[in-house]
Write an enzyme that holds these catalytic residues in place. Structure first.
Site, short mmCIF file in Angstrom:
data_model
loop_
_atom_site.label_atom_id
_atom_site.label_comp_id
_atom_site.label_asym_id
_atom_site.label_seq_id
_atom_site.Cartn_x
_atom_site.Cartn_y
_atom_site.Cartn_z
N THR A 291 72.20 24.60 10.33
CA THR A 291 71.14 24.33 11.31
C THR A 291 69.75 24.64 10.74
OG1 THR A 291 72.70 24.89 13.04
CG2 THR A 291 70.38 24.94 13.63
N GLU B 114 77.79 25.24 17.98
CA GLU B 114 78.91 24.34 17.64
C GLU B 114 78.91 23.08 18.51
OE1 GLU B 114 80.48 24.95 14.98
OE2 GLU B 114 79.71 26.98 14.76
#
Lengths: 670, 670
Positions: free
Chosen positions: A156, A438
């Site tokens: 990320t 997630e």
């Protein structure tokens, strides 16, 4: 049973509740663990960790500064890892069951607000094993396995989350030196969020856009050294630190990471699937879908975690509700236990039932995951879309409902639920995070919706697809109301089908009016999300139903009856959340809704005597609950008072701020 | 407009949004404040406090230890109080507008996680003014007013909350010495929760069961000195401290308090209403209902606070959604602003509308409160029950929806919404507390239900009771669907009536079956709560509607249109939350629900260009938002990165825990 680990005189209300219980709680504990042996193993693991005096903390971490919290967490994390290694050496732990050992329940007991090294076992090593070549594994696995290096997983970025293709970090291959040059072209390309990245790990798997010979080949994984192995100083070109405080998980040491032209050897690209040859030639793997499995794996695990966190909160709130007395039901009678208020039962019992529902769906999903990944190894990809769709919707629904559940249970404990010492706020901090990481829940629900709409539009043969088999019954209107779970399942399936069909019609209508398909999709997305959600809940009820049918063959009559009651409660509660849709898409009448409501109220009354027994069966040690309100002995008020004494503000009669600020101010207007 | 106080180059996405806006945001700001003069006054107050360099904090408080947080809060609290006194001296503030000055918006900007002295102005002084005799006021008010003493209000106990009659603290009158003896007979009788009680206040109003001449007369207020005025040491017999960390409000210094036979003079009982004469004779006031008003007052204030917190979160999430780009709507197009996803609009816009809805209901309730308390002074009590019922349901619905809203908006910001620096977690901590304090929401909803059922059973003439007037239309089925807010209001009223009637029938049926009325009430309470809730929401829509009708007469056409759109959005969104009830209790059809859904989607699209303009109109200074995601200039990523640098963990390249724990562990297996 649990009492052995929970000393102290038990509150008479709880003794009374336990005497009322109609089934053997130990039987249920074994059933939930799998069998008696597994219960024993779990309890021995819990003792191994929780009885270790070095892993106890004197001052509760909430009183420490952010920095002190981190330092205490690293201290404990190292002890925990050493103990994990000990288990490995004794053959009691392998590479694949770190999570089994330290997932949800035990892990959050040891490091209440997050473990700064956990991604090392949970993502760094698994990625090496899944994506590194044999040669690369030879180089890295041993070092990682013995913790000579500590790794994390950096995907990320500050500007990019769920949409992985949007990542900006660049790895450009330089054939002259046979190196990749890692670079962060913008602030938004900085890695942001990886656990342990801040000050803890010295290596990371970094996901970056691969450029070679002037062409971009998309996201690939690279192993990158971040800090000197001796001094821990960040290496040249590495801009690194932690991202700061968060709602929860404040000891996970989430970090940021920027690259200023950092060079790594060509062999640090993980090349099991795709390769860059020394001359810069890119060789694509024929089976790039294989990388897919690992992403799904984590979602599978989260469904189990949702059940675990909810069990914790349900245990705390139910025991507290049995001990707390408040208000009146009848005038001139003593204040009743608050668990006798039907509104309170309505907050507690459906979530006790939900714990079972999620656990059984997690088990089902775990089996599907293992089957499908087994098939993948032999090149069989047919069941991957369903696994993907099922893992998306189950992760989304279970995390959202678990978060709502934990918060409902916290609020059900009134003011005391707001105390950190109840452990409900911290539990909420952990569980609500699951709604985002997630894969953000709305995005995941839309992924499942895409699968459902595709099947619906193509009239795919769904006979062998367990989660969508019901769609073949098309829009047959369901049968008149019966007081059975089967009826509820068929009504829910009808509702889900109706909502999928309606959303599909709305997409088509928009396309006919001239909208591009993608715009029509976006404009219908509120309905698509709702359709996916009810599809997911329907499947959870169905799985709960078939599991209880199987389990009843092996349980005592008493336990079987209780299991059926909580199944019924979950089913009725779920369908009553969707009365609007039920009335719209099935033949259910307004009178049927009244009957369902009556059934719900009957079930609450039936479960009432067993409520404490049910949560006792979850068999959570006091150290796992870590709650003043939820301990086995129910001595809520003593614990609240004792816990308050640990506040450093209470260690001196007068705080210095009185002399520094308050007194000068108070005297200034005399 | 706001830009003057928010330096920095503005993000181009936000410039673009502001250019698109179809109305004058300044006009709306004036409308929301009341008028242009009021806006000016508010802004000048904000400058007076927020531009004071002494009130800024270098290290964000989340990085400090609990004790350091408190000490910093006391430092600031004294400065804030001194500035309040300055305003008082200049005639710009009076005894009754401390909350106006420092309520929600400005207060939470100055002391982000709670003010340790706030109950002094908010409850201590008001209680003195409301319950003390003239002589007592002469003794205490001046000292309190100049802050020579700092007081708090001690009601809730460890074992007793919303149910005030259950309080256990005892005040026994001793006619020999003309003193009261305060005592805490049990651990559960310890006072628990009062703000500022821990280490800050030196006086408290204590609520205790009054015993005189061997008889208990129920709960009465006493003024009790807790700490020495010079040394701040707790006085003899006073057991005092803070209760420990909480989900939020960690600088309010909530405390506990036990009494070990503490003697206070007879004249320390607040005797405006009831008295104990020197010989111990108890004299009851004829107008004991007068004490009622103060309790309602706080609930009235909370409805306004709900609007304020929601405005803050809506501003942050909407601006962030305009700046954040993610995923794809169409392939090969750049990543869109996430505000262009309809699912995102569905999370944001209804809560923007809710800010207006709650603000207008708060205004209405404030007027009712003033009218009814005016009537009380002249002995007219007829409208008290409706005021009580309305304040209960509006407090419950607005706090629950504001908490849900803040959390929905936080989740809509993805991972970054989880960062403390977004200020969304702290805002949630403050707003969710409102669901519990000043009357737990479920208890309050049941109070309103009791009022509704009583009216329904007695067929009370409701012509002069604005909140329940609709009940006189009885169960007339509503008219066919029309795309108007009036239709929605009548459908909601029909639904509320239907639910009240059904709950009442279920009570009666249970009584007929032989249940005691109180048991029947408890067994029907899930339905009763739901009925009260929809009754409350119906009234909020109705109030929003009548307010917009009035306002449109004075606004520009452009602003009038926007106000109507947000009114419609709130109305449609509210009714779609209750489709099940709508289908059960009105003539609404499944097709009508589709039309409502279509209307909702149209409204989202209509509001889209004005979303940023609407939250700009709330005119919240950057210091009030205190958010990396919500600042006026939209420089989200720079702010996130800069804020992270403030973490003390980032002030050194290697944390000592590496040398102490991590390195020895990593090297141990080499």
């Amino acid at each position: 049973m649990t009492s052995s680990t929970n000393k102290g005189k038990v509150n008479p209300d709880l003794i009374n509740e336990r005497n009322k219980c109609t089934f053997n709680t130990l039987e249920l504990t074994h059933l939930l663990d799998g069998d008696e042996v597994k219960t024993k193993e779990r309890k021995s693991r819990e003792s191994f960790f929780l009885d270790d005096a070095d892993l106890k903390t004197e001052v509760p971490i909430e009183y420490l500064s952010h920095k002190e919290k981190y330092e205490e967490a690293v201290r404990k994390a190292c002890i925990v890892f050493r103990k994990v290694q000990q288990l490995q050496n004794e053959g009691k732990a392998g590479v694949d069951n770190y999570r089994e050992i330290l997932g949800g329940q035990l892990g959050s007991a040891l490091l209440k607000d997050g473990h700064p090294l956990t991604l090392h076992y949970v993502m760094f090593i698994p990625t090496l094993m899944g994506q590194a070549t044999i040669q690369q594994q030879a180089e890295w696995i041993q070092k990682a396995w013995s913790c000579n290096i500590i790794g994390t997983y950096a995907q990320t970025e500050l500007g990019h989350g769920t949409f992985i293709r949007g990542l900006e970090t660049i790895a450009t291959y330089d054939p002259k030196t046979e190196e990749f040059v890692l670079d962060s072209p913008t602030l938004t390309s900085y890695k942001w969020w990886p656990g342990g990245l801040g000050q803890s790990a010295n290596y990371a798997i970094v996901l970056a856009q691969l450029y070679t010979l002037g062409k971009c080949h998309g996201i690939h994984p690279f192993i990158v050294q971040l800090r000197d192995e001796e001094t821990h100083e960040p290496l040249s070109g590495i801009i690194i630190g932690e991202i700061g405080c968060k709602l929860g998980m404040n000891t996970t040491n989430n970090g940021y990471l920027g690259f200023n032209k950092v060079r790594i050897p060509r062999t640090n690209m993980l090349m099991k699937n795709n390769q860059v040859l020394p001359d810069g030639t890119y060789v694509k793997s024929p089976s790039s879908k294989l990388t897919y499995g690992t992403m799904i794996f984590v979602r599978v695990v989260l469904v189990q975690d949702a059940a675990t966190y909810l069990k914790k909160a349900a245990t705390i709130a139910t025991r507290y509700s049995a001990v707390r007395h408040q208000s009146q039901i009848k005038p001139n009678e003593p204040e009743p236990q608050i668990i006798d208020f039907v509104t309170q039962q309505h907050k507690l019992f459906p979530y006790i039932a939900t714990c079972f529902a999620f656990q059984y769906s997690a088990t089902w999903l775990w089996e599907l995951y293992n089957n499908v990944t087994g098939e993948l190894e032999s090149g069989h990809l047919d069941n991957l879309p369903e696994l993907h769709a099922a893992s998306c919707v189950l992760k989304a629904v279970s995390s959202a409902d678990a978060a709502l559940g934990v918060e409902t249970l916290r609020l059900a404990c009134g003011g005391h639920g707001y105390m950190t010492s109840s452990n409900l706020p911290t539990t909420y901090g952990l569980v609500t995070a699951m709604c985002t990481y997630e894969g953000e829940n709305t995005v995941l629900l839309l992924q499942t919706a895409r699968f459902l709409i595709k099947i619906w539009q193509n009239k795919t043969n769904v006979t062998n697809l367990p989660t969508v088999r019901y769609l073949q019954n098309s829009l047959n209107r369901n049968s008149p109301f019966e007081k059975t779970v089967s009826w509820i399942i068929s009504a829910l399936q009808q509702t889900a089908t109706g909502k999928i069909d309606l959303a599909n019609r709305h997409i088509n209508e928009r396309v006919k009016k001239g909208e591009a398909y993608e715009d029509a999709w976006n404009n219908t997305s509120i309905e698509l999300v709702a359709a996916a959600e009810i599809h997911g809940r329907t499947f959870i009820v169905e799985t709960f139903f078939s599991t209880v049918q199987k389990l009843r063959k092996q349980t005592s009559v008493e336990l079987g009856t209780v299991l059926s009651q909580i199944l019924e409660l979950y089913a009725v509660y779920t369908i009553l959340r969707s009365t609007g849709d039920l009335l719209r898409f099935t033949r259910t009448s307004s009178q049927d809704i009244e009957l369902l409501q009556g059934w719900l109220e009957e079930l609450l009354a039936a479960i009432r005597p067993n409520a404490v027994g049910l949560v006792d069966s979850f068999d959570m040690r006091d150290e796992v609950l870590a709650s003043t309100l939820g301990a086995y002995d129910g001595n809520v008020y003593q614990r609240l008072f004792e816990e308050a004494q640990k506040s450093p503000l209470n260690s001196e009669p007068v705080n210095k701020s009185f002399h520094l600020y308050l007194k000068p101010f108070m005297k200034s207007n005399l």
